[in-house]
Design a protein around this motif. Structure first.
Motif, PDB file in Angstrom:
ATOM      1  N   ARG A 187      -2.291  -2.617  -9.845  1.00  0.00           N
ATOM      2  CA  ARG A 187      -2.395  -1.534  -8.617  1.00  0.00           C
ATOM      3  C   ARG A 187      -1.591  -0.395  -8.720  1.00  0.00           C
ATOM      4  N   ILE A 188      -0.460  -0.506  -9.777  1.00  0.00           N
ATOM      5  CA  ILE A 188       0.351   0.853 -10.248  1.00  0.00           C
ATOM      6  C   ILE A 188       0.655   0.693 -11.557  1.00  0.00           C
ATOM      7  N   ALA A 214       2.647   1.646  -3.515  1.00  0.00           N
ATOM      8  CA  ALA A 214       1.565   2.041  -4.496  1.00  0.00           C
ATOM      9  C   ALA A 214       1.140   3.587  -4.333  1.00  0.00           C
ATOM     10  N   GLY A 215       1.278   3.908  -2.894  1.00  0.00           N
ATOM     11  CA  GLY A 215       0.768   5.241  -2.842  1.00  0.00           C
ATOM     12  C   GLY A 215       1.838   6.274  -3.247  1.00  0.00           C
ATOM     13  N   VAL A 242       3.152   9.942 -10.082  1.00  0.00           N
ATOM     14  CA  VAL A 242       2.377  10.051 -11.340  1.00  0.00           C
ATOM     15  C   VAL A 242       1.831  11.454 -11.239  1.00  0.00           C
ATOM     16  N   GLU A 243       1.067  11.755 -10.201  1.00  0.00           N
ATOM     17  CA  GLU A 243       0.346  12.788 -10.082  1.00  0.00           C
ATOM     18  C   GLU A 243       1.221  14.044 -10.253  1.00  0.00           C
ATOM     19  N   GLU A 300       0.852  -1.229  -0.073  1.00  0.00           N
ATOM     20  CA  GLU A 300       0.088   0.040  -0.063  1.00  0.00           C
ATOM     21  C   GLU A 300       0.954   1.350  -0.107  1.00  0.00           C
ATOM     22  N   VAL A 306       3.947   5.707  -5.670  1.00  0.00           N
ATOM     23  CA  VAL A 306       4.005   5.615  -7.316  1.00  0.00           C
ATOM     24  C   VAL A 306       2.768   6.553  -7.625  1.00  0.00           C
ATOM     25  N   ASP A 307       1.829   6.516  -6.977  1.00  0.00           N
ATOM     26  CA  ASP A 307       0.435   7.528  -7.421  1.00  0.00           C
ATOM     27  C   ASP A 307       0.902   8.960  -7.087  1.00  0.00           C
ATOM     28  N   ARG A 308       1.528   9.289  -6.047  1.00  0.00           N
ATOM     29  CA  ARG A 308       1.868  10.750  -6.136  1.00  0.00           C
ATOM     30  C   ARG A 308       2.886  11.122  -6.943  1.00  0.00           C
TER      31      ARG A 308
END
Length: 457
Positions: free
Chosen positions: A262-263, A224-225, A231-232, A221, A227-229
């Motif tokens: 998930r990513i 994944a968090g 990407v943003e 988790e 990587v999400d940040r």
């Protein structure tokens, strides 16, 4: 019989434990001190003025357990056998050569840039010293008793990194167990630690003796968090990772998150020749794979290879990452940001707000990594103050070291009650907390040795 604690006492680095039995002298580990300038200065001292060991037994390949061997060989003339597991021998071939090369490069860079206090700056040892050291290494198999000076020894799974071992050493009357670094249970890639045998003395690490890690499952988790940040922000996720162990688990988890959807599949750059070589060794040594890793291998998957993984082995390839556009992931060494290519990436990326720097291992006192995770607003790199505007985070659950409860578990599963336990490889606060926990929860007699202390066994 007695043990001299020549390193790894009140520190997390520099592990050196000398067993003296009559005229026989067996050294368990021969590591470099890392961290503050005061600690690193100890690497220039000679702890063997009373005589060299007859042989060295190595728990695992990390530099704080092996990195002083070329100094022992090249400067002080040690020529005895060095015993290690097969995988540790293979990793030492990578790590010691890399450590020597790095020291020579750092000395040359310091002399060229003029920022060293020493004129000229010198390496602690050379690649030739590392090569001479490797010629002395003999590989042993897990579980086999082998002859040792004044007794015999056996290596068992420690679950820390590839090749890591607990070492049982015994004479005709006395048995000592050296934990080395104890890994975590239920972690992918390599097998779990084995419990210790009955012993007169257990010498156990205490790196995380005063804290608990988060649940291992939370790591996915957290990654994944991150990587999400990234990407943003369209930024760079920069991970200072130890080349052996943490790098391979990172690759494994990134691959798994991609497979699970998930990513997104991002460019992932492994920017460390040593980490590249170590990853190949992890793939090759199937005898240490845990069941989860073995199943993926059997299915023909590449469990350590995210979809867009790229190796940057050459210096010019690493330099080209300076112009990299995000989102992307760079994994580079060293894990404590004390040297290597990661330092150059930090110098460029720390001032950029879209960057995330994620530390995934222990950060010793006095290291650049420790300063960053403790909130430094600027750090000194190559003689310059570099502002820290990037997000800096730490993933403790990624540690390759057992936490307080896992250390107690390992001791509690011993085949018999040890007569005494000695705590090493930890800062004073961690050792004191673990000592109290062992006394109160297990009822064992505990000693907390000082640097240079001698205890009878």
């Amino acid at each position: 019989m007695r043990i001299r604690f020549l390193g790894g006492a009140a520190t997390v680095t520099g592990s050196k434990f000398l067993v003296e039995h009559g005229d026989d002298r067996v050294l368990i580990d021969c590591g470099m001190f890392q961290g503050s300038r005061r600690l690193r200065q100890r690497n220039w001292d000679n702890p063997f003025r009373e005589g060299l060991p007859d042989e060295v037994l190595v728990t695992h390949a990390h530099i704080d357990h092996t990195g002083w061997l070329p100094r022992l060989v090249g400067t002080h003339g040690f020529a005895g056998p060095i015993l290690a597991t097969v995988a540790t021998r293979d990793l030492m071939a990578v790590m010691l050569a890399d450590a020597a090369r790095l020291q020579e490069e750092q000395a040359e860079y310091a002399n060229r840039k003029g920022y060293s206090r020493h004129k000229p700056a010198l390496p602690l040892y050379t690649e030739a010293d590392a090569a001479s050291t490797l010629r002395l290494v003999t590989a042993v198999r897990y579980g086999d008793w082998v002859e040792s000076a004044g007794g015999r020894a056996r290596f068992t799974f420690a679950g820390h990194i590839l090749g890591s071992a607990h070492i049982e050493w015994e004479s005709s009357t006395t048995r000592i167990v050296f934990s080395g670094d104890i890994g975590k249970w239920d972690v992918p890639v390599i097998k779990d630690p084995q419990p210790p045998a009955a012993a007169d003395l257990v010498v156990i690490e205490s790196t995380y003796g005063d804290r608990l890690h988060g649940p291992v499952g939370d790591l996915d988790e957290a990654i994944a968090g991150l990587v999400d940040r990234i990407v943003e922000r369209r930024g760079i996720l920069l991970i200072p990772a130890f080349s052996i162990g943490r790098t391979q688990e990172l690759l494994y988890r990134l691959r798994g998150l991609e497979d699970a959807g998930r990513i997104p599949s991002l460019p992932v750059y492994l920017d460390s020749p040593m980490a590249i070589d170590a990853t190949e060794l992890y793939r090759r040594h199937h005898e240490e794979h845990d069941l989860e890793m073995s199943r993926l291998d059997a299915a023909g998957a590449s469990p350590l290879q995210p979809d867009r993984l790229a190796f940057t082995r050459r210096v010019d390839q690493s330099k080209r990452l300076n112009g990299l556009d995000g989102p992307a992931v760079i994994i580079s060494a060293s894990g404590m940001a004390t040297g290597g290519r990661i330092v150059h990436h930090l110098k460029r990326l720390l001032p950029i707000r879209s960057t995330i720097v994620a530390f995934v291992g222990y950060q010793a006192q006095g290291t650049r990594g420790r300063a960053l995770v403790e909130g430094a607003t600027r750090v000194r790199i190559h003689g310059r103050n570099v502002p820290v505007r990037a997000e800096v985070t730490r993933l403790d659950a990624f540690s390759a070291h057992a936490d307080r409860n896992e250390l107690l578990r390992w001791l509690g599963e011993a085949a018999g009650t040890p007569k005494r336990v000695a705590l090493v490889h930890g800062e004073n606060e961690a050792r004191a907390a673990l000592a109290e926990a062992i006394r109160s929860e297990l009822g064992f007699d505990v000693v907390v040795p000082r640097q240079g202390q001698v205890i009878d066994v």
